[in-house]
Design a protein around this motif. Structure first.
Motif, mmCIF file in Angstrom:
data_model
loop_
_atom_site.group_PDB
_atom_site.id
_atom_site.type_symbol
_atom_site.label_atom_id
_atom_site.label_comp_id
_atom_site.label_asym_id
_atom_site.label_seq_id
_atom_site.Cartn_x
_atom_site.Cartn_y
_atom_site.Cartn_z
ATOM 1 N N ASP A 1 43.879 29.043 31.521
ATOM 2 C CA ASP A 1 43.580 30.328 30.895
ATOM 3 C C ASP A 1 42.065 30.523 30.847
ATOM 4 O OD1 ASP A 1 43.426 32.640 29.455
ATOM 5 O OD2 ASP A 1 44.114 31.784 27.562
ATOM 6 N N LEU A 2 41.549 31.436 31.701
ATOM 7 C CA LEU A 2 40.104 31.710 31.736
ATOM 8 C C LEU A 2 39.742 32.988 30.986
ATOM 9 C CD1 LEU A 2 39.395 30.801 35.476
ATOM 10 C CD2 LEU A 2 38.886 29.421 33.458
ATOM 11 N N GLY A 3 40.678 33.499 30.211
ATOM 12 C CA GLY A 3 40.404 34.696 29.427
ATOM 13 C C GLY A 3 40.702 35.964 30.207
ATOM 14 N N ARG A 4 40.235 37.083 29.634
ATOM 15 C CA ARG A 4 40.428 38.400 30.251
ATOM 16 C C ARG A 4 39.092 39.079 30.494
ATOM 17 N NH1 ARG A 4 45.505 40.753 30.089
ATOM 18 N NH2 ARG A 4 47.111 39.551 28.991
ATOM 19 N N SER A 5 39.090 39.962 31.465
ATOM 20 C CA SER A 5 37.900 40.762 31.729
ATOM 21 C C SER A 5 37.612 41.647 30.524
ATOM 22 C CB SER A 5 38.107 41.624 32.974
ATOM 23 O OG SER A 5 37.107 42.623 33.063
ATOM 24 N N TRP A 6 36.354 41.735 30.131
ATOM 25 C CA TRP A 6 35.978 42.580 29.005
ATOM 26 C C TRP A 6 36.087 44.065 29.330
ATOM 27 C CZ3 TRP A 6 30.920 39.470 27.657
ATOM 28 C CH2 TRP A 6 31.277 38.329 26.930
ATOM 29 N N PHE A 7 36.088 44.411 30.593
ATOM 30 C CA PHE A 7 36.034 45.823 30.973
ATOM 31 C C PHE A 7 37.359 46.349 31.530
ATOM 32 C CE2 PHE A 7 31.709 44.322 30.922
ATOM 33 C CZ PHE A 7 30.996 45.376 30.378
ATOM 34 N N THR A 8 38.147 45.493 32.156
ATOM 35 C CA THR A 8 39.421 45.952 32.725
ATOM 36 C C THR A 8 40.630 45.381 32.000
ATOM 37 O OG1 THR A 8 39.577 44.140 34.335
ATOM 38 C CG2 THR A 8 38.309 46.087 34.995
ATOM 39 N N GLY A 9 40.436 44.312 31.250
ATOM 40 C CA GLY A 9 41.557 43.674 30.566
ATOM 41 C C GLY A 9 42.398 42.785 31.458
ATOM 42 N N GLU A 10 42.049 42.696 32.739
ATOM 43 C CA GLU A 10 42.805 41.871 33.677
ATOM 44 C C GLU A 10 42.571 40.393 33.399
ATOM 45 O OE1 GLU A 10 43.399 41.734 38.523
ATOM 46 O OE2 GLU A 10 41.352 41.852 37.734
ATOM 47 N N LEU A 11 43.629 39.593 33.528
ATOM 48 C CA LEU A 11 43.474 38.145 33.392
ATOM 49 C C LEU A 11 42.502 37.642 34.460
ATOM 50 C CD1 LEU A 11 47.148 36.992 32.764
ATOM 51 C CD2 LEU A 11 45.247 36.777 31.164
ATOM 52 N N VAL A 12 41.513 36.851 34.045
ATOM 53 C CA VAL A 12 40.505 36.353 34.977
ATOM 54 C C VAL A 12 41.159 35.504 36.066
ATOM 55 C CG1 VAL A 12 38.468 34.885 35.220
ATOM 56 C CG2 VAL A 12 38.663 36.450 33.278
ATOM 57 N N THR A 13 42.119 34.672 35.674
ATOM 58 C CA THR A 13 42.798 33.816 36.647
ATOM 59 C C THR A 13 43.480 34.645 37.725
ATOM 60 O OG1 THR A 13 43.215 32.207 34.889
ATOM 61 C CG2 THR A 13 44.454 31.938 36.927
ATOM 62 N N VAL A 14 44.139 35.720 37.323
ATOM 63 C CA VAL A 14 44.835 36.588 38.277
ATOM 64 C C VAL A 14 43.835 37.297 39.179
ATOM 65 C CG1 VAL A 14 46.306 38.619 38.517
ATOM 66 C CG2 VAL A 14 46.805 36.919 36.754
ATOM 67 N N GLY A 15 42.777 37.845 38.579
ATOM 68 C CA GLY A 15 41.785 38.580 39.353
ATOM 69 C C GLY A 15 41.089 37.711 40.389
ATOM 70 N N LEU B 1 33.859 41.122 43.894
ATOM 71 C CA LEU B 1 34.100 40.898 42.465
ATOM 72 C C LEU B 1 32.864 40.318 41.793
ATOM 73 C CD1 LEU B 1 36.136 40.910 40.125
ATOM 74 C CD2 LEU B 1 36.810 38.599 40.805
ATOM 75 N N THR B 2 32.141 39.427 42.482
ATOM 76 C CA THR B 2 30.919 38.840 41.935
ATOM 77 C C THR B 2 29.876 39.900 41.658
ATOM 78 O OG1 THR B 2 31.323 36.760 43.126
ATOM 79 C CG2 THR B 2 29.077 37.166 42.355
ATOM 80 N N VAL B 3 29.679 40.809 42.607
ATOM 81 C CA VAL B 3 28.689 41.879 42.440
ATOM 82 C C VAL B 3 29.063 42.773 41.269
ATOM 83 C CG1 VAL B 3 27.679 43.923 43.512
ATOM 84 C CG2 VAL B 3 27.996 41.848 44.853
ATOM 85 N N ARG B 4 30.341 43.141 41.191
ATOM 86 C CA ARG B 4 30.780 44.041 40.124
ATOM 87 C C ARG B 4 30.675 43.384 38.753
ATOM 88 N NH1 ARG B 4 36.924 45.649 39.864
ATOM 89 N NH2 ARG B 4 36.936 43.783 38.558
ATOM 90 N N ALA B 5 31.168 42.141 38.654
ATOM 91 C CA ALA B 5 31.126 41.445 37.360
ATOM 92 C C ALA B 5 29.694 41.179 36.930
ATOM 93 C CB ALA B 5 31.907 40.136 37.449
ATOM 94 N N GLY B 6 28.826 40.820 37.891
ATOM 95 C CA GLY B 6 27.431 40.560 37.560
ATOM 96 C C GLY B 6 26.705 41.807 37.086
ATOM 97 N N SER B 7 26.962 42.944 37.747
ATOM 98 C CA SER B 7 26.288 44.186 37.359
ATOM 99 C C SER B 7 26.766 44.694 36.001
ATOM 100 C CB SER B 7 26.511 45.260 38.428
ATOM 101 O OG SER B 7 27.889 45.559 38.559
ATOM 102 N N LEU B 8 28.040 44.464 35.675
ATOM 103 C CA LEU B 8 28.577 44.905 34.387
ATOM 104 C C LEU B 8 28.275 43.914 33.267
ATOM 105 C CD1 LEU B 8 32.128 46.206 35.423
ATOM 106 C CD2 LEU B 8 30.152 47.584 34.762
ATOM 107 N N GLY B 9 27.965 42.659 33.626
ATOM 108 C CA GLY B 9 27.804 41.635 32.608
ATOM 109 C C GLY B 9 29.135 41.166 32.066
ATOM 110 N N ASP B 10 30.149 41.146 32.936
ATOM 111 C CA ASP B 10 31.494 40.720 32.539
ATOM 112 C C ASP B 10 31.538 39.187 32.592
ATOM 113 O OD1 ASP B 10 34.158 40.579 31.953
ATOM 114 O OD2 ASP B 10 34.782 42.077 33.422
ATOM 115 N N ILE B 11 31.097 38.548 31.516
ATOM 116 C CA ILE B 11 30.892 37.106 31.512
ATOM 117 C C ILE B 11 32.170 36.304 31.758
ATOM 118 C CG2 ILE B 11 30.136 35.148 30.085
ATOM 119 C CD1 ILE B 11 28.003 36.936 28.890
#
Length: 313
Positions: free
Chosen positions: A76-90, A268-278
């Motif tokens: 379980d790596l948590g969920r995205s702060w912006f989309t709510g998607e499970l990090v593992t699934v994404g 996904l790296t570019v998007r998460a990095g630009s949003l700060g989706d830790i």
């Protein structure tokens, strides 16, 4: 060998824990007011405070990391702060896309590098000079320029391939092949240049050894000597370079996936990095670390299989 694999896997787990700790601390300590960044500048102080408590960001950083690493070991790596998607699934969904590019590039690079490296080492003269010059040019040109050139010529002008987008292999094999051909070619050119140069040097060095002269004195043909004996000894250094290239291709995929609009780990790296989706960034860090550890382990095993003198210790 089993003991060697177990030791490497154990050291890999320790390495992942260290990498995750450093990444977690750097991301969270440098993240500023994370809750306000998620909610926007117009959010009230009360809303921000509630969001901070909801995410558990008001707790000590070491406690937050302890909870995260405990959940991570259960998958379980948590969920995205912006989309709510499970990090593992994404990450898993995009991992297959990126690996199809990187593995395809690695296979093509390995085959062509061996052919070009052996030709350059055997023929010498004009053939060697031509191959080295072309390899140098391919290594010097940035990957994104090659990608743009390929899109312009083969997708826009000729219409042979898709300019952007990705079709899963399960949907259509021909569609998948059309969508990954240009990205793989763009990634392959620089990789072939590097590995071919290593193969050439290793083959030249191996051909100067005493055992090669002995084999030739027994009447073995040049092709048999090179492909049955020389390449086994020259393969170790080339495999090491190929492993480095594989890891480098993961970084190159970030740019190529952006150009071709491919929904892989790079995008996904570019998007998460630009949003700060830790949480997503942390999931990507773990995924990349696991890939690097597994690739290095496989290369060690392959080198031991190619050369019996190599001992796994």
């Amino acid at each position: 060998m089993l003991a060697f694999i177990l030791r490497r896997l154990l050291s890999g787990v320790v390495l992942i824990a260290v990498i995750s700790f450093l990444a977690f601390m750097l991301l969270y300590m440098g993240g500023g007011d994370i809750a306000r960044r998620i909610l926007g500048e117009n959010a009230t102080a009360e809303t921000v405070a509630k969001k901070t408590e909801q995410l558990g960001l008001n707790r000590p950083l070491l406690v937050q990391y302890g909870d995260w690493i405990t959940s991570a070991f259960t998958g379980d790596l948590g969920r995205s702060w912006f989309t709510g998607e499970l990090v593992t699934v994404g990450v898993t969904n995009r991992l297959a896309v990126t690996l199809s590019l990187v593995i395809g590039t690695t296979v093509i690079s390995a085959i062509l590098s061996v052919i070009l490296g052996v030709l350059a080492a055997r023929r010498g003269g004009a053939v060697d000079g031509t191959i080295q010059t072309v390899s140098l040019i391919g290594f010097a040109i940035p990957g994104f320029l090659i990608a743009l050139f390929l899109v312009l010529i083969f997708a826009i002008n000729l219409g042979w391939f898709k300019a952007t987008g990705y079709i899963p292999i399960g949907t259509s094999f021909t569609g998948w092949l059309s969508s990954v051909t240009l990205p793989i070619v763009a990634l392959s050119i620089g990789a072939i240049a590097t590995v071919a140069a290593q193969v050439r040097g290793s083959v030249i060095d191996a051909m100067s050894r005493d055992y090669v002269r002995t084999l030739r004195s027994r009447g073995l043909g040049a092709g048999s000597v090179i492909y049955k004996h020389v390449l086994r000894n020259a393969g170790g250094p080339a495999l090491a370079v190929l492993a480095v290239q594989f890891v480098g291709l993961l970084g190159g995929a970030v740019v190529v996936e952006q150009i071709f609009a491919i929904p892989g780990m790079g995008q996904l790296t570019v998007r998460a990095g630009s949003l700060g989706d830790i949480p997503v960034v942390m999931g990507l860090v773990i995924a990349f670390a696991i890939i690097v550890i597994v690739v290095n382990l496989l290369i060690d095993l392959a080198q031991a299989a190619l050369n019996p003198k190599v001992r796994l210790s």
